[in-house]
Design a protein around this motif. Structure first.
Motif, PDB file in Angstrom:
ATOM      1  N   PRO A  36      34.790 -27.278 -35.127  1.00 27.56           N
ATOM      2  CA  PRO A  36      34.501 -26.718 -36.448  1.00 27.56           C
ATOM      3  C   PRO A  36      35.141 -27.464 -37.615  1.00 27.56           C
ATOM      4  O   PRO A  36      34.785 -27.207 -38.766  1.00 27.56           O
ATOM      5  N   HIS A  37      36.069 -28.375 -37.337  1.00 29.15           N
ATOM      6  CA  HIS A  37      36.715 -29.132 -38.414  1.00 29.15           C
ATOM      7  C   HIS A  37      36.173 -30.553 -38.523  1.00 29.15           C
ATOM      8  O   HIS A  37      36.767 -31.391 -39.201  1.00 29.15           O
ATOM      9  N   ASP A  38      35.064 -30.802 -37.877  1.00 28.58           N
ATOM     10  CA  ASP A  38      34.442 -32.128 -37.905  1.00 28.58           C
ATOM     11  C   ASP A  38      33.531 -32.225 -39.131  1.00 28.58           C
ATOM     12  O   ASP A  38      32.384 -31.768 -39.128  1.00 28.58           O
ATOM     13  N   GLY A  39      34.037 -32.820 -40.222  1.00 28.74           N
ATOM     14  CA  GLY A  39      33.292 -32.893 -41.472  1.00 28.74           C
ATOM     15  C   GLY A  39      32.003 -33.678 -41.347  1.00 28.74           C
ATOM     16  O   GLY A  39      30.983 -33.309 -41.934  1.00 28.74           O
ATOM     17  N   ARG A  40      32.018 -34.776 -40.581  1.00 31.68           N
ATOM     18  CA  ARG A  40      30.811 -35.587 -40.454  1.00 31.68           C
ATOM     19  C   ARG A  40      29.706 -34.811 -39.747  1.00 31.68           C
ATOM     20  O   ARG A  40      28.532 -34.895 -40.132  1.00 31.68           O
ATOM     21  N   ALA A  41      30.077 -34.054 -38.710  1.00 30.05           N
ATOM     22  CA  ALA A  41      29.072 -33.269 -37.998  1.00 30.05           C
ATOM     23  C   ALA A  41      28.464 -32.218 -38.917  1.00 30.05           C
ATOM     24  O   ALA A  41      27.244 -31.998 -38.909  1.00 30.05           O
ATOM     25  N   TRP A  42      29.291 -31.587 -39.753  1.00 35.71           N
ATOM     26  CA  TRP A  42      28.756 -30.606 -40.706  1.00 35.71           C
ATOM     27  C   TRP A  42      27.823 -31.273 -41.713  1.00 35.71           C
ATOM     28  O   TRP A  42      26.781 -30.710 -42.083  1.00 35.71           O
ATOM     29  N   CYS A  43      28.191 -32.469 -42.163  1.00 34.65           N
ATOM     30  CA  CYS A  43      27.326 -33.189 -43.103  1.00 34.65           C
ATOM     31  C   CYS A  43      25.981 -33.524 -42.466  1.00 34.65           C
ATOM     32  O   CYS A  43      24.926 -33.362 -43.091  1.00 34.65           O
ATOM     33  N   LEU A  44      26.017 -33.997 -41.232  1.00 33.47           N
ATOM     34  CA  LEU A  44      24.770 -34.322 -40.547  1.00 33.47           C
ATOM     35  C   LEU A  44      23.923 -33.069 -40.331  1.00 33.47           C
ATOM     36  O   LEU A  44      22.691 -33.108 -40.439  1.00 33.47           O
ATOM     37  N   LEU A  45      24.591 -31.952 -40.047  1.00 30.07           N
ATOM     38  CA  LEU A  45      23.851 -30.703 -39.892  1.00 30.07           C
ATOM     39  C   LEU A  45      23.173 -30.323 -41.210  1.00 30.07           C
ATOM     40  O   LEU A  45      22.007 -29.914 -41.225  1.00 30.07           O
ATOM     41  N   ALA A  46      23.905 -30.476 -42.326  1.00 27.71           N
ATOM     42  CA  ALA A  46      23.313 -30.188 -43.625  1.00 27.71           C
ATOM     43  C   ALA A  46      22.120 -31.101 -43.893  1.00 27.71           C
ATOM     44  O   ALA A  46      21.085 -30.664 -44.412  1.00 27.71           O
ATOM     45  N   ARG A  47      22.264 -32.368 -43.539  1.00 31.02           N
ATOM     46  CA  ARG A  47      21.169 -33.317 -43.750  1.00 31.02           C
ATOM     47  C   ARG A  47      19.949 -32.941 -42.913  1.00 31.02           C
ATOM     48  O   ARG A  47      18.802 -33.014 -43.384  1.00 31.02           O
ATOM     49  N   ALA A  48      20.163 -32.555 -41.673  1.00 25.05           N
ATOM     50  CA  ALA A  48      19.051 -32.162 -40.810  1.00 25.05           C
ATOM     51  C   ALA A  48      18.375 -30.905 -41.341  1.00 25.05           C
ATOM     52  O   ALA A  48      17.142 -30.781 -41.314  1.00 25.05           O
ATOM     53  N   GLN A  49      19.173 -29.957 -41.832  1.00 27.46           N
ATOM     54  CA  GLN A  49      18.591 -28.729 -42.370  1.00 27.46           C
ATOM     55  C   GLN A  49      17.796 -29.002 -43.642  1.00 27.46           C
ATOM     56  O   GLN A  49      16.767 -28.364 -43.884  1.00 27.46           O
ATOM     57  N   LEU A  50      18.249 -29.953 -44.438  1.00 25.80           N
ATOM     58  CA  LEU A  50      17.462 -30.359 -45.603  1.00 25.80           C
ATOM     59  C   LEU A  50      16.118 -30.913 -45.167  1.00 25.80           C
ATOM     60  O   LEU A  50      15.075 -30.555 -45.719  1.00 25.80           O
ATOM     61  N   ASN A  52      14.560 -30.284 -42.530  1.00 23.72           N
ATOM     62  CA  ASN A  52      13.774 -29.248 -41.861  1.00 23.72           C
ATOM     63  C   ASN A  52      13.312 -28.164 -42.823  1.00 23.72           C
ATOM     64  O   ASN A  52      12.713 -27.183 -42.407  1.00 23.72           O
ATOM     65  N   GLY A  53      13.618 -28.336 -44.123  1.00 25.84           N
ATOM     66  CA  GLY A  53      13.176 -27.355 -45.101  1.00 25.84           C
ATOM     67  C   GLY A  53      14.006 -26.095 -45.147  1.00 25.84           C
ATOM     68  O   GLY A  53      13.483 -25.016 -45.451  1.00 25.84           O
ATOM     69  N   SER A  54      15.311 -26.199 -44.868  1.00 23.65           N
ATOM     70  CA  SER A  54      16.212 -25.034 -44.896  1.00 23.65           C
ATOM     71  C   SER A  54      17.383 -25.309 -45.842  1.00 23.65           C
ATOM     72  O   SER A  54      18.517 -25.511 -45.396  1.00 23.65           O
ATOM     73  N   PRO A  55      17.130 -25.346 -47.172  1.00 27.47           N
ATOM     74  CA  PRO A  55      18.194 -25.718 -48.100  1.00 27.47           C
ATOM     75  C   PRO A  55      19.346 -24.735 -48.154  1.00 27.47           C
ATOM     76  O   PRO A  55      20.496 -25.131 -48.400  1.00 27.47           O
ATOM     77  N   SER A 209       8.968 -30.998 -43.413  1.00 30.14           N
ATOM     78  CA  SER A 209       8.071 -29.962 -43.930  1.00 30.14           C
ATOM     79  C   SER A 209       7.637 -30.278 -45.364  1.00 30.14           C
ATOM     80  O   SER A 209       6.558 -29.883 -45.795  1.00 30.14           O
ATOM     81  N   VAL A 210       8.472 -31.021 -46.102  1.00 28.17           N
ATOM     82  CA  VAL A 210       8.133 -31.380 -47.482  1.00 28.17           C
ATOM     83  C   VAL A 210       6.937 -32.321 -47.506  1.00 28.17           C
ATOM     84  O   VAL A 210       5.962 -32.109 -48.243  1.00 28.17           O
TER      85      VAL A 210
END
Length: 317
Positions: A36-50, A52-55, A209-210
């Motif tokens: 849960p403290h892996d900042g890069r993994a969280w960033c990549l998750l945010a990028r993937a969600q973007l 995938n159309g989940s802002p 999706s965009v």
């Protein structure tokens, strides 16, 4: 980060590059649960969600990333892009401005700020950020993509198209530039050309999706144009049949109605064939369910009824 989680993050990053956003989200969700403290993994998750159309989910993931590493500009850039999609441009500008404060010499922070400023309607800030990005990294395709977006926002279609072509000259695989060319075609009232760009964007990034939404919207506009021509054909044919049923109809009136029917049919065909061949089955499906199909059906009904009326009319006289 453990070696195993590092490998997982690398695989997820590759999935994102390939446009396989849903798969990346599943993989990264497991990764951040374990680390849960892996900042890069969280960033990549945010990028993937973007992608995938989940802002909304992207903003939450970006905030977790910034909590893990407050000095990193990437989470703020990701949050800025997600907030644009959420229709919160003022918050997007704030996030992008923070990214630029953290990394003023990094061109991506200026690109993000330019896009956020555009969404907020601040053309002065958008131009300033664009100029800074171009000065820092004129060799980067993404810089030219955002330069084109700023030009498009100002209504300069020629400069916008030139910027996107410059981006593709640097990076022929840049799907964002292809999508932007589609948006420019729409502004030029060329939905068939736009559909060609959008279907290429979907082909390159099938998980977006965009891009798929843009493609569907462009085809819908083509279908609407064909529908209008279809109604013209229906009305013109009805007029021809009606006039033919009236023995005293002027030949010129018949010729005019026939000409309108021919022009409507030709325009419908022109619009249909202007769409890339691979998009035509989808367009045909839209036409079957939308007004153009109804117009053709109406034409058949009108012709049938008017012919019946025409047959009864002379007999009754």
């Amino acid at each position: 980060m453990t070696a195993a989680s590092s490998a997982d993050v690398s695989r997820a990053s590759t999935m994102i590059e390939l446009g396989r956003f849903a798969e990346a989200i599943r993989a990264l969700t497991a990764t951040v649960a374990a680390s849960p403290h892996d900042g890069r993994a969280w960033c990549l998750l945010a990028r993937a969600q973007l992608g995938n159309g989940s802002p909304g989910a992207a903003v939450r993931a970006a905030r977790r990333a910034s909590a893990a590493d407050p000095a990193d500009d990437w989470p703020y850039r990701l949050a800025g892009m997600a907030l644009i999609d959420l229709g919160r441009p003022a918050d997007a500008v704030a996030a992008a401005s923070r990214a630029r404060e953290l990394a003023p010499q990094f061109w991506r922070s200026h690109v993000c700020l330019a896009q956020a400023a555009l969404a907020a309607g601040d053309t002065v800030l958008a131009r300033e950020a664009r100029a800074a990005a171009l000065a820092l990294a004129p060799e980067e395709a993404e810089v030219h993509v955002v330069a084109g977006k700023v030009a498009l926002g100002e209504g300069d279609l020629e400069e916008a198209a030139a910027s996107q072509r410059a981006a593709l000259a640097i990076d022929p695989a840049n799907v964002g530039a292809v999508n932007e060319l589609g948006l420019i075609s729409l502004r030029r009232r060329d939905p068939a050309g736009a559909a060609g760009h959008f279907i290429e964007a979907v082909r390159r990034s099938p998980g977006s999706s965009v891009f798929r939404g843009n493609y569907e919207a462009a085809l819908a506009r083509v279908a609407a144009g064909i529908a209008a021509s279809g109604w013209l054909v229906a009305v013109a044919i009805a007029a021809v049949v009606l006039l033919a049923g009236v023995g005293s109809a002027s030949p010129w009136a018949l010729m005019l109605a026939g000409l309108l029917a021919a022009l409507g049919a030709a325009d419908a065909v022109r619009r249909f064939v202007a769409v890339p061949r691979t998009a035509r089955p989808r367009l045909a499906g839209m036409l079957w369910r939308r007004p153009a199909g109804l117009a053709l059906g109406a034409a058949a009904v009108i012709i049938s009824r008017l012919r019946s009326a025409g047959r009864r009319g002379p007999a009754s006289r």
